[in-house]
Design an enzyme around this catalytic site. Structure first.
Site, PDB file in Angstrom:
ATOM      1  N   GLU A   1      49.051  37.409  35.938  1.00 58.44           N
ATOM      2  CA  GLU A   1      48.774  38.443  34.942  1.00 58.44           C
ATOM      3  C   GLU A   1      47.333  38.840  35.164  1.00 58.44           C
ATOM      4  OE1 GLU A   1      50.957  39.630  32.961  1.00 58.44           O
ATOM      5  OE2 GLU A   1      52.467  38.157  33.513  1.00 58.44           O
TER       6      GLU A   1
ATOM      7  N   CYS B   1      43.103  42.266  28.016  1.00 57.74           N
ATOM      8  CA  CYS B   1      43.728  42.773  29.240  1.00 57.74           C
ATOM      9  C   CYS B   1      44.554  44.007  28.944  1.00 57.74           C
ATOM     10  CB  CYS B   1      44.601  41.690  29.845  1.00 57.74           C
ATOM     11  SG  CYS B   1      45.787  41.032  28.673  1.00 57.74           S
TER      12      CYS B   1
HETATM   13  P1  NAP Z   1      38.478  35.285  36.156  1.00 54.86           P
HETATM   14  O1  NAP Z   1      37.041  35.226  36.433  1.00 54.86           O
HETATM   15  O2  NAP Z   1      39.358  35.874  37.183  1.00 54.86           O
HETATM   16  O3  NAP Z   1      38.916  33.796  35.820  1.00 54.86           O
HETATM   17  C1  NAP Z   1      40.211  33.506  35.430  1.00 54.86           C
HETATM   18  C2  NAP Z   1      40.464  32.027  35.574  1.00 54.86           C
HETATM   19  O4  NAP Z   1      40.445  31.676  36.943  1.00 54.86           O
HETATM   20  C3  NAP Z   1      39.413  31.154  34.906  1.00 54.86           C
HETATM   21  O5  NAP Z   1      40.043  30.061  34.301  1.00 54.86           O
HETATM   22  C4  NAP Z   1      38.556  30.714  36.055  1.00 54.86           C
HETATM   23  O6  NAP Z   1      37.898  29.509  35.801  1.00 54.86           O
HETATM   24  C5  NAP Z   1      39.611  30.531  37.114  1.00 54.86           C
HETATM   25  N1  NAP Z   1      39.133  30.474  38.474  1.00 54.86           N
HETATM   26  C6  NAP Z   1      38.196  31.231  39.060  1.00 54.86           C
HETATM   27  N2  NAP Z   1      38.052  30.867  40.334  1.00 54.86           N
HETATM   28  C7  NAP Z   1      38.907  29.842  40.555  1.00 54.86           C
HETATM   29  C8  NAP Z   1      39.213  29.016  41.667  1.00 54.86           C
HETATM   30  N3  NAP Z   1      38.620  29.188  42.834  1.00 54.86           N
HETATM   31  N4  NAP Z   1      40.152  28.050  41.525  1.00 54.86           N
HETATM   32  C9  NAP Z   1      40.779  27.861  40.358  1.00 54.86           C
HETATM   33  N5  NAP Z   1      40.512  28.612  39.267  1.00 54.86           N
HETATM   34  C10 NAP Z   1      39.594  29.587  39.369  1.00 54.86           C
HETATM   35  O7  NAP Z   1      38.795  36.072  34.810  1.00 54.86           O
HETATM   36  P2  NAP Z   1      38.062  35.930  33.409  1.00 54.86           P
HETATM   37  O8  NAP Z   1      36.690  36.493  33.558  1.00 54.86           O
HETATM   38  O9  NAP Z   1      38.224  34.597  32.822  1.00 54.86           O
HETATM   39  O10 NAP Z   1      38.937  36.880  32.524  1.00 54.86           O
HETATM   40  C11 NAP Z   1      38.784  38.272  32.484  1.00 54.86           C
HETATM   41  C12 NAP Z   1      39.816  38.977  33.291  1.00 54.86           C
HETATM   42  O11 NAP Z   1      41.118  38.497  32.971  1.00 54.86           O
HETATM   43  C13 NAP Z   1      39.846  40.447  33.020  1.00 54.86           C
HETATM   44  O12 NAP Z   1      39.886  41.114  34.239  1.00 54.86           O
HETATM   45  C14 NAP Z   1      41.141  40.658  32.245  1.00 54.86           C
HETATM   46  O13 NAP Z   1      41.713  41.922  32.391  1.00 54.86           O
HETATM   47  C15 NAP Z   1      42.018  39.593  32.751  1.00 54.86           C
HETATM   48  N6  NAP Z   1      43.004  39.204  31.754  1.00 54.86           N
HETATM   49  C16 NAP Z   1      44.318  39.476  31.981  1.00 54.86           C
HETATM   50  C17 NAP Z   1      45.260  39.113  31.051  1.00 54.86           C
HETATM   51  C18 NAP Z   1      46.721  39.375  31.262  1.00 54.86           C
HETATM   52  O14 NAP Z   1      47.523  38.855  30.503  1.00 54.86           O
HETATM   53  N7  NAP Z   1      47.116  40.133  32.224  1.00 54.86           N
HETATM   54  C19 NAP Z   1      44.883  38.480  29.880  1.00 54.86           C
HETATM   55  C20 NAP Z   1      43.530  38.229  29.676  1.00 54.86           C
HETATM   56  C21 NAP Z   1      42.614  38.597  30.625  1.00 54.86           C
HETATM   57  P3  NAP Z   1      36.329  29.448  35.486  1.00 54.86           P
HETATM   58  O15 NAP Z   1      36.127  30.123  34.198  1.00 54.86           O
HETATM   59  O16 NAP Z   1      36.073  27.992  35.413  1.00 54.86           O
HETATM   60  O17 NAP Z   1      35.647  30.124  36.608  1.00 54.86           O
END
Ligand code: NAP
Length: 675
Positions: free
Chosen positions: A257, A296
């Site tokens: 997602e 999101c």
């Molecule tokens: P993100 O930076 O992509 O991180 C998402 C998750 O991935 C976090 O738990 C992060 O952990 C983890 N992660 C990052 N690098 C990783 C790796 N190498 N190995 C394992 N895990 C890793 O996103 P975010 O900043 O948290 O959230 C914002 C984004 O999420 C926005 O773009 C939003 O649109 C999207 N979003 C989508 C939905 C949906 O349902 N489609 C819902 C909510 C948000 P760390 O925090 O520890 O780095």
């Protein structure tokens, strides 16, 4: 506030942060408030889930697990205040908590209820009907689903520390699969509390839930074909994780997602002064400001008929100007802070890109009022509205997600153009349409359906009860194609299927009956010692069958039934007219007469364990019955579903056959039977 140590829960033990831990600052004060991250025994965690949690969950039936979800949701509900209190530090207001915390708990309740209503009180979920694969029905097919025997690794975004966990955890546990939950580090302290509450409740079996604060180490390199990664976050992280060699080599399921550039379309009929125009302005401003735009599903692109852009900008600006920004704990605050200084900096970078193609018409990041908090220390931003004059030539406004209170207005010429612009986001989670014109709604769904996971249509008739553009509901699928990740979560039982394997079973009716716990026509019929209606729920066996004596249908019966009910349809009353009908040889008995006679033939009239007839499914009349024909009934216990401690539902398969053993009618009868 002293620094919180956010611990992981790994293989049955809590693990404190170590020297690799990351510092987490309050969104509101910018002060360090917690630290999270430690080297974890990754393989032990996976083994614990696979060898302890999985087997314990798989021993339970779907209904046992649904009851477990309900108990968890009730327990979390008792601790809401503690969760709210901690969650203010993420910048979220009380109304944001309703989405995250209450919304998460509500999602769990819905899965608990769907599990009880739509899944069996057994270990195998039947997917679809039995398929007839041979001439006589001695060899059949049936799709069945059984839980995966691995672990679900949930990686979540920062914006919904509770809902983000529970919306994945509920379908996973309902499927019978243990989970390792890894929230985004920025808000993991709220998730940790929710996990602690669930673990301390004692409701979950050992190994069903583990928790990672910080990084997952090399966990993804150790997954197998029985595991699932369910990811929510940015498109860039999703791409990096799904291209992990091990994940690709083992075809590890990867549900994504991602972000998306969701659009909302103002219908051509919705001119200023209509209820739809006002509704549109309200929905858009709410989506821009809820969770400070960190959703999101937030509306990033506002599509309005050309010539109406100015009116929309004015009305939206007037509404956005009333947004009180500041301390999320204050009741008057409408919009709190973004999650972190880094997130604020990211949004400021992204609006530079958007600003190259669109003019900022509302909200100045360098001049806005923050109440009750320090604007320089907290991650505050005002809502910012842009206007793009040439959306066809523009690129960035369609592909740049500024994950904050940012949205862009653009004009469309006609509905085809509106659809083309909506689809220019290359796949989104949700598009909305505010119109009172059903023809417009149909055109948008036909043109844009393939690009959007959900289409939300609202107007004056539905607005009072509508759930909002931005709210994913547990009943409806959440996810979208392309940019949105190509995944699909929630959607009731559909969401549970990500954690189960569908297998096509082929075999005899007897085999299929034993596997599915549901009697299949052709499988063994058992004659019970007494009339089945005289025996309690627990005493009835699957396949137990009652055969009635035949009853002959007379012309008098047909006449009497016609007069008594008022159903004097010509096929029952007029020999010549009925004969002209291609379906009938002449006057025929009413189908409902046959059903009523059938009930009279199989019923046991005395007070007993059958409490009520609650319905009838899949009724088919196959062959007409005429005066002089006789019918007999076969009634077989097909499935039994416990409802509570007092009674359960029995589904009976019923056939009516004539004097030549030809099938006349077939249906499932539902009764409630006492324990
Ligand atoms: P993100 O930076 O992509 O991180 C998402 C998750 O991935 C976090 O738990 C992060 O952990 C983890 N992660 C990052 N690098 C990783 C790796 N190498 N190995 C394992 N895990 C890793 O996103 P975010 O900043 O948290 O959230 C914002 C984004 O999420 C926005 O773009 C939003 O649109 C999207 N979003 C989508 C939905 C949906 O349902 N489609 C819902 C909510 C948000 P760390 O925090 O520890 O780095």
């Amino acid at each position: 506030m002293s620094l919180l140590d956010i611990r992981s829960f790994a293989a049955g033990a809590w693990i404190a942060p170590d020297e690799s831990a990351r510092m987490i600052a309050s969104a509101v004060t910018g002060e360090p408030m917690a630290r999270a991250g430690a080297a974890l025994p990754v393989q032990e965690m996976l083994d614990h889930a696979r060898n302890v949690g999985g087997p314990a969950l798989r021993k339970m039936t779907f209904h046992d697990r649904a009851r477990m979800l309900k108990a968890l949701a009730m327990d979390l509900g008792k601790h809401k205040d503690a969760l709210y209190d901690l969650s203010f530090n993420t910048g979220a207001t009380q109304s944001d908590h309703l989405i995250d915390i209450d919304g998460g708990i509500g999602t769990m309740f819905v899965f608990a209820s769907k599990g009880r209503r739509e899944m069996p009180d057994g270990h195998v979920y039947l997917d679809g009907e039995v398929e007839q694969l041979s001439r006589t029905g001695a060899f059949l097919g049936q799709h069945v689903c059984t839980p995966l025997q691995g672990v679900a690794v949930h990686i979540n975004a920062f914006n919904f520390p509770v809902w983000g966990m529970l919306e994945k955890l509920a379908p996973t546990l309902l499927a019978g699969v243990p989970a390792i939950v890894k929230p985004a580090t920025a808000t993991c302290y709220v998730t940790e509390l929710a996990v602690k509450i669930m673990l301390e409740s004692g409701i979950l079996p050992d190994g069903a839930l583990q928790f990672v604060a910080g990084g997952v180490g090399d966990m993804l390199d150790r997954l197998t074909c029985q595991d699932v990664v369910s990811f929510t976050g940015s498109a860039a992280t999703a791409q990096a994780l799904r291209s992990n060699d091990n994940i690709m080599r083992n075809s590890v399921r990867f549900v994504a997602e991602q972000d998306s550039l969701n659009a909302s379309i103002l219908g051509p009929d919705a001119a200023p002064g209509t209820p739809e125009f006002d509704l549109f302005v309200k929905e858009v401003s709410r989506e821009m400001t809820a969770k400070a735009g960190q959703k999101c599903t937030a509306i990033r692109r506002i599509l309005v008929p050309q010539g109406r852009e100015q009116a929309v900008i004015e009305a939206l600006s007037a509404r956005l100007a009333k947004t009180v920004i500041g301390d999320p704990r204050a009741e008057s605050t409408r919009m709190g802070a973004l999650v972190s200084a880094a997130q604020k900096a990211d949004v400021l970078e992204k609006i530079k890109l958007i600003g190259a193609e669109a003019e900022r018409v509302f909200g100045d990041p360098d001049a806005f009022e923050v109440r009750g908090a320090d604007a320089d220390k907290g991650a505050f931003l005002p809502p910012m509205l842009f206007h793009c004059a040439d959306p066809d030539a523009a690129e960035r406004v369609h592909d740049t997600e500024a994950f904050g209170p940012v949205s862009t207005v653009m004009g469309y010429r006609d509905m085809a153009h509106a659809v083309a612009l909506a689809n220019k986001g290359q796949g989104s989670l949700v598009a909305s349409l505010i119109t009172h014109d059903p023809a417009v709604a149909r055109e948008v769904v036909l043109g844009a359906g393939a690009f959007h996971g959900r289409i939300y249509i609202n107007d004056r008739d539905s607005m009072k009860e509508s759930t909002g553009h931005g709210s994913p509901l547990p009943h409806m699928v959440h996810g979208g194609p392309g940019r949105a990740g190509g995944g699909e979560e929630l959607g009731g039982v559909r969401g549970v299927m990500h954690y189960m394997q569908r297998t096509a079973i082929q075999g005899s009716p007897q085999m299929l009956s034993a596997i599915g716990g549901t009697w299949v026509p052709g499988a063994k019929e058992i004659e019970g010692p007494t009339h089945p209606f005289t025996r309690r729920f627990g005493a009835l066996a699957i396949g137990e069958t009652l055969y009635t004596a035949p009853r002959t249908i007379t012309l008098d019966d047909i006449e009497h039934f016609a007069k008594f009910t008022g159903d004097t349809f010509y096929a029952h009353m007029d020999e010549d007219a009925a004969a002209r009908n291609p379906f009938f040889p002449g006057r025929v008995a009413h189908g409902y007469l046959l059903l009523s006679f059938a009930a009279g033939m199989f019923v046991e009239p005395n007070e007993g364990p059958v409490l009520a007839n609650t319905g009838l499914d899949g009724l088919r009349f196959m062959k007409p019955v005429q005066a002089g024909d006789s019918i007999k009934v076969r009634l077989t216990v097909k499935t039994k579903t416990k409802r509570n401690e007092e009674y359960g539902e029995v589904r009976w398969h019923v056939t009516l056959t004539n004097q030549n053993d030809e099938l006349v009618a077939e249906y499932d009868l539902l009764t409630m039977n006492a324990f």
